[in-house]
Design an enzyme around this catalytic site. Structure first.
Site, PDB file in Angstrom:
ATOM      1  N   HIS A   6     -15.843  -1.338  10.720  1.00 35.76           N
ATOM      2  CA  HIS A   6     -16.838  -2.279  10.184  1.00 35.76           C
ATOM      3  C   HIS A   6     -17.030  -2.050   8.678  1.00 35.76           C
ATOM      4  N   ASN A  48      -2.732 -10.342  11.358  1.00 37.62           N
ATOM      5  CA  ASN A  48      -2.647 -11.195  12.543  1.00 37.62           C
ATOM      6  C   ASN A  48      -3.508 -10.672  13.684  1.00 37.62           C
ATOM      7  N   GLU A  90      -8.434  -1.408  14.132  1.00 41.86           N
ATOM      8  CA  GLU A  90      -7.995  -2.502  13.233  1.00 41.86           C
ATOM      9  C   GLU A  90      -8.834  -2.545  11.969  1.00 41.86           C
ATOM     10  N   GLY A  91      -9.323  -1.383  11.537  1.00 41.77           N
ATOM     11  CA  GLY A  91     -10.195  -1.298  10.367  1.00 41.77           C
ATOM     12  C   GLY A  91     -11.643  -1.290  10.810  1.00 41.77           C
ATOM     13  N   GLN A 151     -41.404 -16.698  25.528  1.00 39.90           N
ATOM     14  CA  GLN A 151     -40.933 -16.948  24.150  1.00 39.90           C
ATOM     15  C   GLN A 151     -39.978 -15.854  23.659  1.00 39.90           C
ATOM     16  N   SER A 162      -6.698  -6.425  23.983  1.00 38.17           N
ATOM     17  CA  SER A 162      -5.993  -5.413  23.179  1.00 38.17           C
ATOM     18  C   SER A 162      -4.498  -5.429  23.472  1.00 38.17           C
ATOM     19  N   LEU A 178     -31.262  -8.574  31.123  1.00 40.24           N
ATOM     20  CA  LEU A 178     -30.994  -8.270  32.528  1.00 40.24           C
ATOM     21  C   LEU A 178     -31.790  -7.069  33.043  1.00 40.24           C
ATOM     22  N   GLY A 179     -32.582  -6.441  32.178  1.00 40.85           N
ATOM     23  CA  GLY A 179     -33.354  -5.282  32.612  1.00 40.85           C
ATOM     24  C   GLY A 179     -32.443  -4.225  33.216  1.00 40.85           C
TER      25      GLY A 179
HETATM   26  P1  TGC Z   1      -3.779  -0.782  -1.134  1.00 48.63           P
HETATM   27  O1  TGC Z   1      -3.342  -0.028  -2.347  1.00 48.63           O
HETATM   28  O2  TGC Z   1      -4.972  -1.662  -1.219  1.00 48.63           O
HETATM   29  O3  TGC Z   1      -2.561  -1.655  -0.585  1.00 48.63           O
HETATM   30  C1  TGC Z   1      -1.255  -1.126  -0.429  1.00 48.63           C
HETATM   31  C2  TGC Z   1      -0.286  -2.294  -0.389  1.00 48.63           C
HETATM   32  O4  TGC Z   1      -0.586  -3.106   0.756  1.00 48.63           O
HETATM   33  C3  TGC Z   1      -0.952  -4.444   0.336  1.00 48.63           C
HETATM   34  N1  TGC Z   1      -2.046  -4.866   1.234  1.00 48.63           N
HETATM   35  C4  TGC Z   1      -1.856  -5.775   2.184  1.00 48.63           C
HETATM   36  N2  TGC Z   1      -0.775  -6.506   2.524  1.00 48.63           N
HETATM   37  C5  TGC Z   1      -0.907  -7.336   3.561  1.00 48.63           C
HETATM   38  N3  TGC Z   1      -2.058  -7.458   4.257  1.00 48.63           N
HETATM   39  C6  TGC Z   1      -3.160  -6.746   3.958  1.00 48.63           C
HETATM   40  N4  TGC Z   1      -4.273  -6.857   4.686  1.00 48.63           N
HETATM   41  C7  TGC Z   1      -3.092  -5.852   2.879  1.00 48.63           C
HETATM   42  N5  TGC Z   1      -3.965  -4.974   2.308  1.00 48.63           N
HETATM   43  C8  TGC Z   1      -3.310  -4.391   1.294  1.00 48.63           C
HETATM   44  C9  TGC Z   1      -1.391  -4.288  -1.100  1.00 48.63           C
HETATM   45  O5  TGC Z   1      -1.262  -5.506  -1.794  1.00 48.63           O
HETATM   46  C10 TGC Z   1      -0.416  -3.234  -1.589  1.00 48.63           C
HETATM   47  O6  TGC Z   1       0.839  -3.867  -1.775  1.00 48.63           O
HETATM   48  P2  TGC Z   1       1.837  -3.376  -2.925  1.00 48.63           P
HETATM   49  O7  TGC Z   1       2.963  -4.344  -2.890  1.00 48.63           O
HETATM   50  O8  TGC Z   1       1.037  -3.418  -4.193  1.00 48.63           O
HETATM   51  O9  TGC Z   1       2.241  -1.978  -2.560  1.00 48.63           O
HETATM   52  O10 TGC Z   1      -3.954   0.278   0.043  1.00 48.63           O
HETATM   53  P3  TGC Z   1      -5.018   1.451   0.252  1.00 48.63           P
HETATM   54  O11 TGC Z   1      -4.246   2.670   0.594  1.00 48.63           O
HETATM   55  O12 TGC Z   1      -5.986   1.498  -0.903  1.00 48.63           O
HETATM   56  O13 TGC Z   1      -5.771   0.989   1.590  1.00 48.63           O
HETATM   57  C11 TGC Z   1      -6.475  -0.163   1.690  1.00 48.63           C
HETATM   58  C12 TGC Z   1      -7.236  -0.230   3.044  1.00 48.63           C
HETATM   59  C13 TGC Z   1      -8.260   0.860   3.170  1.00 48.63           C
HETATM   60  C14 TGC Z   1      -7.952  -1.561   3.056  1.00 48.63           C
HETATM   61  C15 TGC Z   1      -6.251  -0.178   4.206  1.00 48.63           C
HETATM   62  O14 TGC Z   1      -5.567   0.997   4.267  1.00 48.63           O
HETATM   63  C16 TGC Z   1      -6.890  -0.431   5.561  1.00 48.63           C
HETATM   64  O15 TGC Z   1      -6.950  -1.586   5.962  1.00 48.63           O
HETATM   65  N6  TGC Z   1      -7.352   0.616   6.319  1.00 48.63           N
HETATM   66  C17 TGC Z   1      -7.784   0.444   7.689  1.00 48.63           C
HETATM   67  C18 TGC Z   1      -6.710   0.991   8.604  1.00 48.63           C
HETATM   68  C19 TGC Z   1      -6.537   0.179   9.846  1.00 48.63           C
HETATM   69  O16 TGC Z   1      -6.991  -0.947   9.956  1.00 48.63           O
HETATM   70  N7  TGC Z   1      -5.846   0.743  10.805  1.00 48.63           N
HETATM   71  C20 TGC Z   1      -5.544   0.035  12.010  1.00 48.63           C
HETATM   72  C21 TGC Z   1      -4.534   0.775  12.838  1.00 48.63           C
HETATM   73  S1  TGC Z   1      -3.812  -0.206  14.117  1.00 48.63           S
HETATM   74  C22 TGC Z   1      -5.026  -0.437  15.222  1.00 48.63           C
HETATM   75  O17 TGC Z   1      -6.137  -0.082  15.068  1.00 48.63           O
HETATM   76  C23 TGC Z   1      -4.615  -1.153  16.427  1.00 48.63           C
HETATM   77  S2  TGC Z   1      -5.866  -1.359  17.580  1.00 48.63           S
HETATM   78  C24 TGC Z   1      -4.943  -2.194  18.681  1.00 48.63           C
HETATM   79  C25 TGC Z   1      -5.683  -2.848  19.772  1.00 48.63           C
HETATM   80  O18 TGC Z   1      -6.068  -4.045  19.595  1.00 48.63           O
HETATM   81  O19 TGC Z   1      -5.786  -2.232  20.845  1.00 48.63           O
HETATM   82  P1  FAD Z   2     -12.074   7.573  10.099  1.00 45.64           P
HETATM   83  O1  FAD Z   2     -11.107   6.906   9.202  1.00 45.64           O
HETATM   84  O2  FAD Z   2     -12.134   9.057  10.109  1.00 45.64           O
HETATM   85  O3  FAD Z   2     -13.517   6.995   9.815  1.00 45.64           O
HETATM   86  C1  FAD Z   2     -14.704   7.649  10.284  1.00 45.64           C
HETATM   87  C2  FAD Z   2     -15.895   6.960   9.617  1.00 45.64           C
HETATM   88  O4  FAD Z   2     -15.796   7.086   8.206  1.00 45.64           O
HETATM   89  C3  FAD Z   2     -15.937   5.450   9.915  1.00 45.64           C
HETATM   90  O5  FAD Z   2     -17.270   5.040  10.125  1.00 45.64           O
HETATM   91  C4  FAD Z   2     -15.399   4.837   8.631  1.00 45.64           C
HETATM   92  O6  FAD Z   2     -15.902   3.516   8.398  1.00 45.64           O
HETATM   93  C5  FAD Z   2     -15.901   5.816   7.598  1.00 45.64           C
HETATM   94  N1  FAD Z   2     -15.085   5.761   6.373  1.00 45.64           N
HETATM   95  C6  FAD Z   2     -13.787   6.127   6.209  1.00 45.64           C
HETATM   96  N2  FAD Z   2     -13.380   5.898   4.959  1.00 45.64           N
HETATM   97  C7  FAD Z   2     -14.428   5.354   4.304  1.00 45.64           C
HETATM   98  C8  FAD Z   2     -14.645   4.882   2.970  1.00 45.64           C
HETATM   99  N3  FAD Z   2     -13.663   4.860   2.058  1.00 45.64           N
HETATM  100  N4  FAD Z   2     -15.871   4.408   2.657  1.00 45.64           N
HETATM  101  C9  FAD Z   2     -16.865   4.369   3.577  1.00 45.64           C
HETATM  102  N5  FAD Z   2     -16.729   4.804   4.838  1.00 45.64           N
HETATM  103  C10 FAD Z   2     -15.529   5.276   5.204  1.00 45.64           C
HETATM  104  N6  FAD Z   2      -4.265   2.856  15.756  1.00 45.64           N
HETATM  105  C11 FAD Z   2      -2.957   2.474  15.778  1.00 45.64           C
HETATM  106  O7  FAD Z   2      -2.211   2.745  14.836  1.00 45.64           O
HETATM  107  N7  FAD Z   2      -2.449   1.810  16.858  1.00 45.64           N
HETATM  108  C12 FAD Z   2      -3.196   1.484  17.933  1.00 45.64           C
HETATM  109  O8  FAD Z   2      -2.712   0.872  18.889  1.00 45.64           O
HETATM  110  C13 FAD Z   2      -4.571   1.879  17.945  1.00 45.64           C
HETATM  111  N8  FAD Z   2      -5.342   1.656  19.047  1.00 45.64           N
HETATM  112  C14 FAD Z   2      -6.602   2.168  19.092  1.00 45.64           C
HETATM  113  C15 FAD Z   2      -7.327   2.093  20.294  1.00 45.64           C
HETATM  114  C16 FAD Z   2      -8.600   2.654  20.369  1.00 45.64           C
HETATM  115  C17 FAD Z   2      -9.352   2.595  21.671  1.00 45.64           C
HETATM  116  C18 FAD Z   2      -9.173   3.274  19.237  1.00 45.64           C
HETATM  117  C19 FAD Z   2     -10.562   3.862  19.302  1.00 45.64           C
HETATM  118  C20 FAD Z   2      -8.463   3.357  18.061  1.00 45.64           C
HETATM  119  C21 FAD Z   2      -7.167   2.828  17.976  1.00 45.64           C
HETATM  120  N9  FAD Z   2      -6.392   2.971  16.817  1.00 45.64           N
HETATM  121  C22 FAD Z   2      -5.075   2.573  16.809  1.00 45.64           C
HETATM  122  C23 FAD Z   2      -6.900   3.734  15.682  1.00 45.64           C
HETATM  123  C24 FAD Z   2      -7.915   2.983  14.830  1.00 45.64           C
HETATM  124  O9  FAD Z   2      -7.296   2.035  14.023  1.00 45.64           O
HETATM  125  C25 FAD Z   2      -8.681   4.029  13.994  1.00 45.64           C
HETATM  126  O10 FAD Z   2      -9.540   4.711  14.905  1.00 45.64           O
HETATM  127  C26 FAD Z   2      -9.477   3.393  12.877  1.00 45.64           C
HETATM  128  O11 FAD Z   2      -8.621   2.850  11.894  1.00 45.64           O
HETATM  129  C27 FAD Z   2     -10.433   4.404  12.211  1.00 45.64           C
HETATM  130  O12 FAD Z   2      -9.804   5.609  11.940  1.00 45.64           O
HETATM  131  P2  FAD Z   2     -10.485   7.006  12.402  1.00 45.64           P
HETATM  132  O13 FAD Z   2     -10.828   6.880  13.848  1.00 45.64           O
HETATM  133  O14 FAD Z   2      -9.592   8.088  11.989  1.00 45.64           O
HETATM  134  O15 FAD Z   2     -11.852   7.067  11.613  1.00 45.64           O
END
Ligand code: TGC
Ligand code: FAD
Length: 411
Positions: free
Chosen positions: A389, A264, A386-387, A302, A113, A361-362
């Site tokens: 499942h 990425n 990072e999104g 098995q 991470s 591993l029980g």
């Molecule tokens: P949508 O209308 O589909 O898109 C808005 C604009 O973004 C463009 N786009 C992308 N561009 C680059 N890469 C992608 N993967 C892209 N996906 C969409 C899209 O073309 C559009 O561009 P434009 O020019 O037309 O404005 O957006 P939406 O609001 O409907 O949302 C789509 C959705 C649900 C897939 C997106 O919001 C999403 O991926 N949600 C999940 C959120 C998420 O992954 N959060 C992660 C937070 S960071 C984190 O978790 C770090 S953990 C760190 C660690 O490893 O410890």
């Molecule tokens: P929610 O969005 O509330 O989702 C809850 C449930 O609802 C999930 O099962 C989801 O799949 C489901 N759900 C939501 N929308 C839909 C839909 N449209 N259809 C069907 N099901 C849906 N974020 C950062 O910005 N930076 C970080 O460094 C970072 N690090 C993290 C580290 C840890 C340990 C954790 C646990 C999270 C971290 N996050 C970070 C946040 C992480 O990206 C979010 O937890 C994740 O994107 C999900 O958001 P949420 O927890 O609010 O869940």
């Protein structure tokens, strides 16, 4: 940022655990790698065995981040390896990056991470969207591990749907005023810099670099996690923080900015999850050959063989998937939806393998004497961040049908 102190790694204990890990390459995938790839893989594997696995269980049990590893990872070139050498990176390809993530997560998802956040979520946006001054100021220090960074996208009420974020900036002439907060931010309490995403007065998402020590900025730690215990997670709180205009990332506007960074990081996770799966499989395989019940090794039953055979089959499929994705990424042809498929598949695969391996591993499987239970708990975060499942499934669904299932709900 907050003045909380953290263990700097010096107090961590070396556990009694002996790392007997062996890599498994059923389809001879190494033959697809270059000599440079193989060297990188071996170098990171040796470092993991020497510096990470001897201490990581103790860190996880105590909920401590082994901070001294940050410098070591910087020296090894694990942070932002695809960034050009001009800015302190290694100028390597995406398969090299993937191999590094696999070897690091073999030890622990929390350490991977840190590498994902630093390289893909902090260095990448500065590299891709930053000004020349920003690149020169921040990238070399982040690449070397002198500075640690974090990435603020998620908010308490906007996780899967980051477009709804309420953190905002107001143009005050000479500077911007940042207000709001971010939740679940990996490494935030320890970071010198944070790449933060917030809306401007027109509601357009902008990226900015917030530095530790700016007035009104704090990063309290989130406690009580049962997952990623060797990684520190926190909040980011902005109370009228003055952001100099030169700290705004000039090269991108809108949600595609942070989502491009996620491409990425998700790619790296697809490789990393294989590392966790390989470690669980390797542990279960060795244990099953040594553990005697009913006068024979349990590997001779098995039902145990079914578990092990399915594990190596799924690992092999994941290895092929990530290798091909790496080739596409090197050619700049990997689509976000292809990356989503690999992240979702490989993390789910690793979770299933961790559960099955734990059963082999029980009772011993629930102890910290083996790494499996720690991997299993870590993967509960990896499948969510990072999104989730299901979000990745919907991205694939949208890609194949052309219909967006995320649409706003109307009563
Ligand atoms: P949508 O209308 O589909 O898109 C808005 C604009 O973004 C463009 N786009 C992308 N561009 C680059 N890469 C992608 N993967 C892209 N996906 C969409 C899209 O073309 C559009 O561009 P434009 O020019 O037309 O404005 O957006 P939406 O609001 O409907 O949302 C789509 C959705 C649900 C897939 C997106 O919001 C999403 O991926 N949600 C999940 C959120 C998420 O992954 N959060 C992660 C937070 S960071 C984190 O978790 C770090 S953990 C760190 C660690 O490893 O410890
Ligand atoms: P929610 O969005 O509330 O989702 C809850 C449930 O609802 C999930 O099962 C989801 O799949 C489901 N759900 C939501 N929308 C839909 C839909 N449209 N259809 C069907 N099901 C849906 N974020 C950062 O910005 N930076 C970080 O460094 C970072 N690090 C993290 C580290 C840890 C340990 C954790 C646990 C999270 C971290 N996050 C970070 C946040 C992480 O990206 C979010 O937890 C994740 O994107 C999900 O958001 P949420 O927890 O609010 O869940």
């Amino acid at each position: 940022m907050s003045s909380e102190t953290h263990n700097n790694g010096t107090a961590t204990q070396k556990s009694a655990f002996t790392d007997k890990y062996e890599y498994h390459d059923y389809y001879l995938m190494d033959e697809l790698l270059t000599p440079e790839h193989l060297l990188i893989k071996q170098t990171v594997r040796d470092w993991v065995k020497k510096s990470v696995t001897p201490i990581i269980e103790d860190c996880a049990q105590k909920c401590e981040f082994p901070f001294h590893l940050v410098k070591e990872m910087g020296e090894l070139g694990i942070f932002g390896p695809t960034v050009s050498t001009e800015y302190g990176g290694q100028g390597l390809d995406y398969i090299s990056y993937g191999l590094m993530m696999m070897e690091v997560e073999r030890a622990d998802s929390g350490i991977r991470s840190t590498a994902s956040v630093q390289g893909s979520l902090v260095m990448y946006p500065i590299y891709a969207f930053g000004s020349e001054e920003q690149k020169k100021k921040y990238l070399p220090k982040l690449a070397s591990g002198e500075w640690l960074g974090c990435f603020g996208l998620t908010e308490a009420n906007f996780g899967s749907n980051p477009s709804g974020m309420v953190s905002n900036i107001k143009d005050m002439g000479d500077y911007y005023l940042l207000n709001g907060s971010k939740m679940w931010i990996s490494n935030s309490p320890m970071s010198q810099v944070a790449v933060v995403w917030a809306k401007d007065e027109e509601g357009v998402i902008r990226g900015m670099i917030v530095e530790r020590g700016m007035e009104g900025f704090s990063a309290p730690e989130i406690h009580g996690k049962w997952s990623l215990r060797a990684s520190i997670t926190g909040e980011l709180v902005f109370d009228n923080v003055k952001i100099p205009k030169e700290n705004i990332l000039p090269g991108v506007k809108g949600l595609k900015g942070p989502l491009s960074c996620l491409n990425n990081a998700r790619y790296g996770i697809a490789w990393g999850a294989m590392g966790a799966a390989l470690d669980c499989y390797d542990t279960a395989l060795r244990y099953s050959k040594e553990r005697i019940q009913f006068d024979r090794p349990i590997a001779g039953f098995q039902l145990t063989q079914k578990k092990l055979a399915e594990m190596i089959t799924e690992i092999t499929k994941a290895q092929l998937l990530t290798w091909r994705l790496g080739v596409l990424k090197n050619e700049n042809r990997a689509t976000p939806a292809q990356i989503s498929m690999a992240k979702r598949n490989n993390v789910a695969m690793a979770m299933t393998i961790a559960r099955e391996a734990r059963q082999i591993l029980g009772g011993m499987g629930i102890t910290g004497e083996y790494s499996i239970m720690r991997h299993m708990m870590n993967l509960e975060s990896v499948v969510t961040y990072e999104g989730t499942h299901d979000i990745h499934l919907l991205i694939t669904g949208m890609d194949v049908t052309g219909i967006n299932a995320f649409g706003n709900y109307e009563e």
